[in-house]
Design an enzyme around this catalytic site. Structure first.
Site, short mmCIF file in Angstrom:
data_model
loop_
_atom_site.label_atom_id
_atom_site.label_comp_id
_atom_site.label_asym_id
_atom_site.label_seq_id
_atom_site.Cartn_x
_atom_site.Cartn_y
_atom_site.Cartn_z
N ASP A 36 4.37 -1.00 -4.95
CA ASP A 36 3.74 0.25 -4.63
C ASP A 36 3.75 0.59 -3.22
O ASP A 36 3.03 -0.26 -2.25
CB ASP A 36 2.25 0.15 -5.04
CG ASP A 36 1.35 1.40 -5.20
OD1 ASP A 36 2.04 2.25 -4.35
OD2 ASP A 36 0.21 1.49 -5.40
N ASP B 141 6.95 7.66 -2.61
CA ASP B 141 6.10 6.53 -3.23
C ASP B 141 6.62 6.01 -4.53
O ASP B 141 6.58 6.89 -5.33
CB ASP B 141 4.81 7.31 -3.17
CG ASP B 141 3.47 6.20 -3.91
OD1 ASP B 141 3.75 5.09 -3.67
OD2 ASP B 141 2.65 6.71 -4.48
#
Length: 383
Positions: free
Chosen positions: A56, A262
């Site tokens: 992440d 992301d």
């Protein structure tokens, strides 16, 4: 579906300790898809126990589910039990981490530092901040042991997670992200398409990281300094630039808006004005049999036999400053029901995000020293 909920929650989720020596020989780690996410493997504790956790780039601290579990989601990996590890040690309130890290605080009436991360959909992860030993495995060389990494030992976790996900590996620019703590000022990954659930690729750290292809500059946005903001200047369909206003995807001086790369978001999220223009242009150029998402989540859907039917459709190009990136068809459209594929993008009124679907079959590299993000076309099944 977890991917939809997590994509929506990321909108609201998106600031000292010096790094370890950047010359550390950090190896690669195995990487594979789950349902809407990508997980890397590592070992932690002494004796070591294997974990698979979400990569992440929009999160800071690495955290895993731990014993004792007050509230946890079900997973097919046993909970990490800190009482069985001789290298586990809780972070105290006097530690600089507890003073400066935005997710950390001192537990009342104790000397124990705790962490708490809250997501926009109400999901919460909280527990003890602790030190632990981690091992990254490398099929091309010896494993590397990383001592005294600060991580979150989660005892209360709510939210949409898959049973293959033991937690999160934070890869942001935050000083306490995993990538910063291990001193790897470069990293890269190659994301295989989601339907290759049994195919592994790799995430590469430090000197092994691959930064190639087209480069764009990272931006520092007020209040969001840890995230990988880049400048999206425009979008094209085929050879035609969309008629969207200049600076639509740029953050303002208050730190509002902007565009983030992301790995923890599934769908690409675009300001509604830009997405509406994109859908209109594609609708004029695509001559496949139109359909509707039976779940009402996505727009611009078609009846097709496979993703290969979209090869005749025009390319979508994201024009970043210094880098034109053509989105892969395999990550631009996603199957929502049998024989129905939709544009894998959703509208937002907040920050825009390049999700992991749009990063499939691309080597995406991050250079935290030179503040660059790189994109290169690749077959990630062979990475």
């Amino acid at each position: 579906m977890a991917a939809h909920r997590r994509s929506d929650s990321r909108l609201h989720y998106f600031q000292s300790r010096q790094s370890r020596s950047s010359s550390i020989n950090v190896p690669n780690a195995p990487l594979r898809p789950t349902l809407g996410e990508y997980v890397m493997s590592f070992y932690m504790g002494t004796p070591p126990i294997k974990r698979w956790a979400i990569i992440d780039s929009g999160s800071s601290l690495l955290w895993v589910q731990c014993e004792p579990c007050v509230e946890c989601y079900e997973m097919n990996q046993p909970l990490f039990d800190p009482s069985r590890s001789v290298t586990f040690d809780k972070v105290t309130c006097s530690n600089i981490f507890c003073e400066v890290e935005y997710t950390a605080s001192c537990k009342p009436n104790t000397n124990v530092c705790i962490f708490k991360e809250t997501f926009g959909d109400g999901a919460v992860t909280e527990g003890d901040a602790a030190y632990e030993a981690f091992i990254l495995e490398d099929t091309n060389g010896p494993n590397i042991t990383l001592e005294s990494i600060i991580f979150g030992c989660g005892h209360e976790i709510t939210g949409a997670y898959d049973e293959d996900e033991a937690g999160l590996v934070g890869l942001s620019r935050d000083p306490y992200s995993f990538v910063r703590q291990i001193g790897a000022l470069k990293f890269s990954y190659c994301l295989v398409p989601f339907y290759y659930l049994k195919t592994w690729s790799k995430i590469l750290f430090g000197k092994q990281a691959q930064l190639t292809g087209n480069f764009t500059q990272m931006l520092k946005v007020k209040g969001q300094e840890e995230f990988y903001h880049v400048s999206l200047d425009g979008i094209s369909v085929g050879n035609n630039r969309l008629p969207i206003k200049e600076g639509l995807f740029h953050a303002n001086e208050k730190g509002e808006g902007g565009f983030i790369v992301d790995s923890g978001t599934t769908y690409t999220l675009l300001f509604k004005e830009g997405l509406d223009a994109l859908i209109s242009a594609l609708d004029d150029e695509i001559f496949l049999d139109p359909a509707e998402d039976p779940y009402g989540r996505l727009h611009l859907c078609y009846y097709v036999n496979s993703i290969n039917d979209f090869e005749v459709t025009p390319d979508i190009t994201f024009h970043f400053t210094g880098a034109d990136v053509v989105l892969p068809k395999i990550g631009t459209y996603t199957e929502v029901d049998r024989g129905i594929y939709c544009l894998a993008m959703k509208p937002t009124t907040d920050v825009s995000i390049l999700g992991n679907l749009a990063q499939q079959n691309r080597i995406v590299g991050y250079d935290l020293d030179k503040e660059l993000v790189a994109f290169a076309k690749a077959d990630c099944t062979k990475f």
